[in-house]
Write a protein that holds these residues in place. Structure first.
Motif, PDB file in Angstrom:
ATOM      1  N   SER A  52       6.087  -4.775   1.739  1.00  0.00           N
ATOM      2  CA  SER A  52       5.203  -5.271   3.064  1.00  0.00           C
ATOM      3  C   SER A  52       5.730  -6.634   3.409  1.00  0.00           C
ATOM      4  O   SER A  52       5.270  -7.097   4.442  1.00  0.00           O
ATOM      5  N   PRO A  75       3.954   0.315   3.679  1.00  0.00           N
ATOM      6  CA  PRO A  75       2.663   0.055   4.028  1.00  0.00           C
ATOM      7  C   PRO A  75       2.344  -1.317   4.047  1.00  0.00           C
ATOM      8  O   PRO A  75       2.940  -2.175   3.124  1.00  0.00           O
ATOM      9  N   LEU A  76       1.513  -1.863   4.900  1.00  0.00           N
ATOM     10  CA  LEU A  76       0.935  -3.337   5.079  1.00  0.00           C
ATOM     11  C   LEU A  76       2.024  -4.233   5.648  1.00  0.00           C
ATOM     12  O   LEU A  76       1.623  -5.271   5.870  1.00  0.00           O
ATOM     13  N   SER A  77       3.422  -3.618   5.992  1.00  0.00           N
ATOM     14  CA  SER A  77       4.053  -4.347   6.695  1.00  0.00           C
ATOM     15  C   SER A  77       3.894  -4.419   8.143  1.00  0.00           C
ATOM     16  O   SER A  77       2.751  -3.827   8.540  1.00  0.00           O
ATOM     17  N   ASP A  95       7.405   7.217  10.944  1.00  0.00           N
ATOM     18  CA  ASP A  95       6.196   7.295  10.100  1.00  0.00           C
ATOM     19  C   ASP A  95       5.620   5.811   9.776  1.00  0.00           C
ATOM     20  O   ASP A  95       6.351   5.220   8.944  1.00  0.00           O
ATOM     21  N   LEU A  96       4.627   5.703  10.306  1.00  0.00           N
ATOM     22  CA  LEU A  96       3.952   4.205  10.039  1.00  0.00           C
ATOM     23  C   LEU A  96       2.490   4.532   9.496  1.00  0.00           C
ATOM     24  O   LEU A  96       1.529   4.863  10.028  1.00  0.00           O
ATOM     25  N   ASN A  97       2.646   4.366   8.113  1.00  0.00           N
ATOM     26  CA  ASN A  97       1.225   4.033   7.234  1.00  0.00           C
ATOM     27  C   ASN A  97       0.774   2.874   6.910  1.00  0.00           C
ATOM     28  O   ASN A  97       1.402   2.091   6.423  1.00  0.00           O
ATOM     29  N   GLN A  98      -0.354   2.472   7.525  1.00  0.00           N
ATOM     30  CA  GLN A  98      -0.617   1.183   7.423  1.00  0.00           C
ATOM     31  C   GLN A  98       0.317  -0.168   7.804  1.00  0.00           C
ATOM     32  O   GLN A  98       0.331  -1.250   7.172  1.00  0.00           O
ATOM     33  N   VAL A  99       0.878   0.464   9.148  1.00  0.00           N
ATOM     34  CA  VAL A  99       1.742  -0.589   9.630  1.00  0.00           C
ATOM     35  C   VAL A  99       1.636  -0.815  11.054  1.00  0.00           C
ATOM     36  O   VAL A  99       1.547  -0.060  11.815  1.00  0.00           O
ATOM     37  N   SER A 118      -0.812   6.298  10.706  1.00  0.00           N
ATOM     38  CA  SER A 118      -1.884   6.516   9.931  1.00  0.00           C
ATOM     39  C   SER A 118      -2.610   5.324   9.521  1.00  0.00           C
ATOM     40  O   SER A 118      -1.792   4.435   8.926  1.00  0.00           O
ATOM     41  N   ASN A 119      -4.085   4.879   9.510  1.00  0.00           N
ATOM     42  CA  ASN A 119      -4.571   3.865   8.974  1.00  0.00           C
ATOM     43  C   ASN A 119      -3.764   2.574   9.715  1.00  0.00           C
ATOM     44  O   ASN A 119      -3.350   1.521   9.022  1.00  0.00           O
ATOM     45  N   ALA A 120      -3.513   2.577  11.136  1.00  0.00           N
ATOM     46  CA  ALA A 120      -2.784   1.625  11.696  1.00  0.00           C
ATOM     47  C   ALA A 120      -3.094   1.631  13.204  1.00  0.00           C
ATOM     48  O   ALA A 120      -3.255   2.406  13.816  1.00  0.00           O
TER      49      ALA A 120
END
Length: 220
Positions: A52, A75-77, A95-99, A118-120
């Motif tokens: 991240s 994730p979280l980056s 694919d961006l998860n929590q980004v 997702s979640n972003a």
């Protein structure tokens, strides 16, 4: 060629990062910052931001992924492209998860590319979001916002919004073919003009599926 950065950071001032022909950049606990230049990966190269802390920031330049490049980000980056474009073409999967991603220009996904978020949140400010040529675009549990530009699809696009509102300060124009898919589930579409009234338009062959998703213009 492999370039690996561990707890070091990569900063380029008045220059660019250009990787091609099976090269790779792996950054661990290392932010990547480019000022007055672009970041470009092509020809089956690899960009891997493994933690991240390994954020990507581009100021006054473009972020380009093309030609079967592989891109991984933890994730979280975050991805921030200030005063530049995010251009993804030719068989690239993102694919961006929590980004969370910010683009201060145009965002383009074309030529059989994939964007799954997702979640972003995705924010495009001062430019357009465009897809064409068999793009696969899916958003889940986030927010997509376009300010001062249009949101446009074309060709055999597969576009799915799941619990992800789409808010556009400009126009929303859905083009496609008989094989295209525009699907919104629990994902309202809000269009607001800037400064005049915005437009929501669907053209030939386009069918929009909306499930528990309000479609309309914002009240101002």
């Amino acid at each position: 060629m492999l370039f690996r950065s561990i707890r070091s950071g990569v900063t380029i001032n008045s220059g660019s990062i250009d990787f091609n022909d099976d090269t790779c950049l792996i950054a661990t606990d290392s932010p990547v910052v480019v000022n007055l230049g672009s970041v470009a990966f092509s020809d089956t190269s690899l960009l891997n931001l493994t933690t991240s802390v390994s954020t990507l920031e581009i100021n006054d330049g473009d972020f380009e992924l093309q030609d079967s490049t592989e891109f991984f980000i933890a994730p979280l980056s975050t991805i921030d492209v200030f005063a530049g474009n995010f251009l993804v073409t030719d068989f690239v999967q993102v694919d961006l998860n929590q980004v969370d991603t910010f683009v201060g220009g145009n965002a383009l996904f074309a030529d059989q590319t994939r964007l799954h978020m997702s979640n972003a949140d995705l924010t495009v400010d001062g430019g357009n979001f465009d897809t064409n040529t068999d793009a696969d675009i899916q958003f889940r549990d986030g927010q997509v916002s376009v300010f001062g530009g249009s949101f446009t699809t074309a060709d055999n696009v597969n576009m799915e919004f799941h619990t992800t509102p789409l808010a556009v300060e400009g126009n929303v124009i859905f083009n496609g073919t008989i094989n295209s898919n525009h699907y919104f589930e629990d994902s309202p579409i809000t269009v607001q003009g800037a400064p005049v009234e915005g437009l929501l338009q669907a053209n030939e062959f386009v069918c929009i599926t909306a499930i528990r998703s309000e479609i309309g213009r914002a009240h101002v």
